[in-house]
Design an enzyme around this catalytic site. Sequence first.
Site, short mmCIF file in Angstrom:
data_model
loop_
_atom_site.label_atom_id
_atom_site.label_comp_id
_atom_site.label_asym_id
_atom_site.label_seq_id
_atom_site.Cartn_x
_atom_site.Cartn_y
_atom_site.Cartn_z
N CYS A 381 -0.26 -1.55 -5.13
CA CYS A 381 -2.08 -1.43 -4.19
C CYS A 381 -2.64 0.02 -3.46
O CYS A 381 -3.77 0.46 -5.11
CB CYS A 381 -1.20 -1.97 -2.95
SG CYS A 381 -2.84 -2.99 -1.76
N HIS A 507 1.53 -7.23 -4.33
CA HIS A 507 2.76 -6.92 -3.62
C HIS A 507 3.42 -7.39 -4.27
O HIS A 507 4.18 -8.41 -3.71
CB HIS A 507 2.60 -7.12 -1.52
CG HIS A 507 1.38 -6.11 -1.47
ND1 HIS A 507 1.43 -4.76 -0.78
CD2 HIS A 507 -0.15 -5.93 -1.76
CE1 HIS A 507 0.15 -4.25 -0.89
NE2 HIS A 507 -0.59 -5.18 -0.60
N GLU A 509 6.79 -7.01 -3.41
CA GLU A 509 7.53 -7.16 -2.81
C GLU A 509 7.45 -8.50 -1.72
O GLU A 509 8.81 -8.16 -1.72
CB GLU A 509 7.34 -5.69 -2.22
CG GLU A 509 6.32 -5.65 -1.00
CD GLU A 509 5.05 -4.88 -1.62
OE1 GLU A 509 4.94 -4.48 -2.63
OE2 GLU A 509 4.68 -4.67 -0.39
N1 GLN Z 1 -6.76 0.54 1.38
C1 GLN Z 1 -7.53 -0.12 0.07
C2 GLN Z 1 -7.84 -1.56 0.20
O1 GLN Z 1 -7.90 -1.82 1.50
C3 GLN Z 1 -5.69 -0.24 -0.52
C4 GLN Z 1 -5.03 -2.08 0.77
C5 GLN Z 1 -3.03 -1.87 0.65
O2 GLN Z 1 -2.96 -1.16 -0.16
N2 GLN Z 1 -2.35 -2.60 1.11
O3 GLN Z 1 -7.87 -1.96 -1.26
#
Ligand code: GLN
Length: 536
Positions: A381, A507, A509
């Site tokens: 992310c 994600h 994970e």
């Molecule tokens: N801050 C970034 C976004 O909003 C990544 C979000 C995250 O890592 N969950 O796109």
Amino acid sequence: MTQYIFVTGGVVSSLGKGLTSAAIGSLLESHGLKIAMQKFDPYINVDPGTMSPFQHGEVYVTPDGAETDLDLGHYERFTSCEISADSNYTTGKIYSTVIQRERRGDYLGKTVQVIPHITDEIKDCIAKVASTDVDIVITEVGGTVGDIESLPFLEALRQFGHEHGRENTLFIHLTLLPYLRASGEIKTKPTQHSVGRLREIGILPDILVCRTEIDVEPEVCEKISLFCNVPTEAVFIEKDVETSIYELPLVLRQQQMDARILEHFGRKPGSGNMDRWIEVVESLRAPQSEVEIAVVGKYIELTDSYKSIYEALTHGGIHHKSRVRFRRVQAEDLAEGDPAAVLGGVDGILVPGGFGERGLEGKVRTVQYARESKIPFLGICYGMHAAVIEYSRNVLGMKSASSTEIDKDTVDPVITLLEEQQDVSDKGGTMRLGEWPCRFSKDSTCSVEYGIAEAGERHRHRYEFNNIYRDRLSEAGLRIAGSSPDGNLVEVVEVVDHPWFVACQYHPEFQSKPFAAHPLFRGLIGAALERKSSRD
Ligand code: GLN
């Protein structure tokens, strides 16, 4: 017919109710039962999505896009239960439903009250997860008995027990037996008081699970039994585990908790096979090798903030019969100075998700170090955003490349707000959330690791790869390794000239299990082991 287990906690918080509930779930599944799991959180936030990781730890995302408590992660790692938005209710979520109904006029002029309207809503939420094929629902109540805010939940459970009968409901209460070092004694009084509080509410626990630091003599269990009004055989001791949380199902099995529960419900035992748990624990106890992975993040001092990441890395290790050691690195510490001084010697690097400006420069420098030193790298992310920014700056020479999350006016916005987010002003539950399909490109590391062309993965973000830079970046060696099936959203990038460098928007994970590591975590640890053995 569905039957119900309710798990409450007493004495102190953070006793591991979530883990215990999950472990009980795994025991019941070993007898062939289909279970559902659910958590009630007594706080007022509608969900933990708006809370700081310092307050709440990780926000766990369900396939249908709810932002939920991290205990749901334990539920999914220990069992094969299906989780959804119905698996986690907070006081805020319950009240907002009731208040919306009141505004619509559904209560036909009645006074709306905690009892029966809030308690009815809570009972409906329990019933929602009990579909026809579910044998047993396990509902955990967050917080500690005696808290003002958990009272409506406990009252609802009492009513639910009354309505469904003792033979179809089972109350498990988790408490602490503190050890007083000075006098060398285990104390049972806090447990007695806590069970007393439950009884005042009208709940009689059927099973007590007592957390301890040290071994407990049988007389202690007899004393607890007498004072708390539960049979001695229903007092279970949960001593701190030595190697791993994955020992917990075996600890409870050894004391035959599953037999007790099945007997209470009048159910026949199944095979009770726990071999896969035994294998997991054995591979953690006697690993054949070891790797060190740096996790470079912003909330690094709190292991709860990256709970699923550490678990998934451990799963990757279990797959390769290796121990994974973590080097927890504060991203800000890497903003200046030589990254090798902080990251030198690690076998792999992971940059997890995050929000806001703090730590981003350190993450970008971490990516550069991993890329140039050919260290296996997984970016997740925000970690993927950092990877795209790094490649744009240091390979394509776009020195001010950035994300509009932190620099709205950058000349090279390689990461920008998702189109659907342009007009969104509310913070709660409005990100791109939940499971979306990702299609992998043929020649990618992902297609090798996953072994399939398309996979569903969970998301939680507002910003994304800016397609304007797609051609330039891929021509310069940043492979677009995965995208939404319509090709529109870039979901994975990989550095071509690198032994193992994957950065994904989603994600992974959240979909890893101790006996089935997620392909990307399995892959990262595999690559880290290879790097280590070639160095040796
Ligand atoms: N801050 C970034 C976004 O909003 C990544 C979000 C995250 O890592 N969950 O796109």
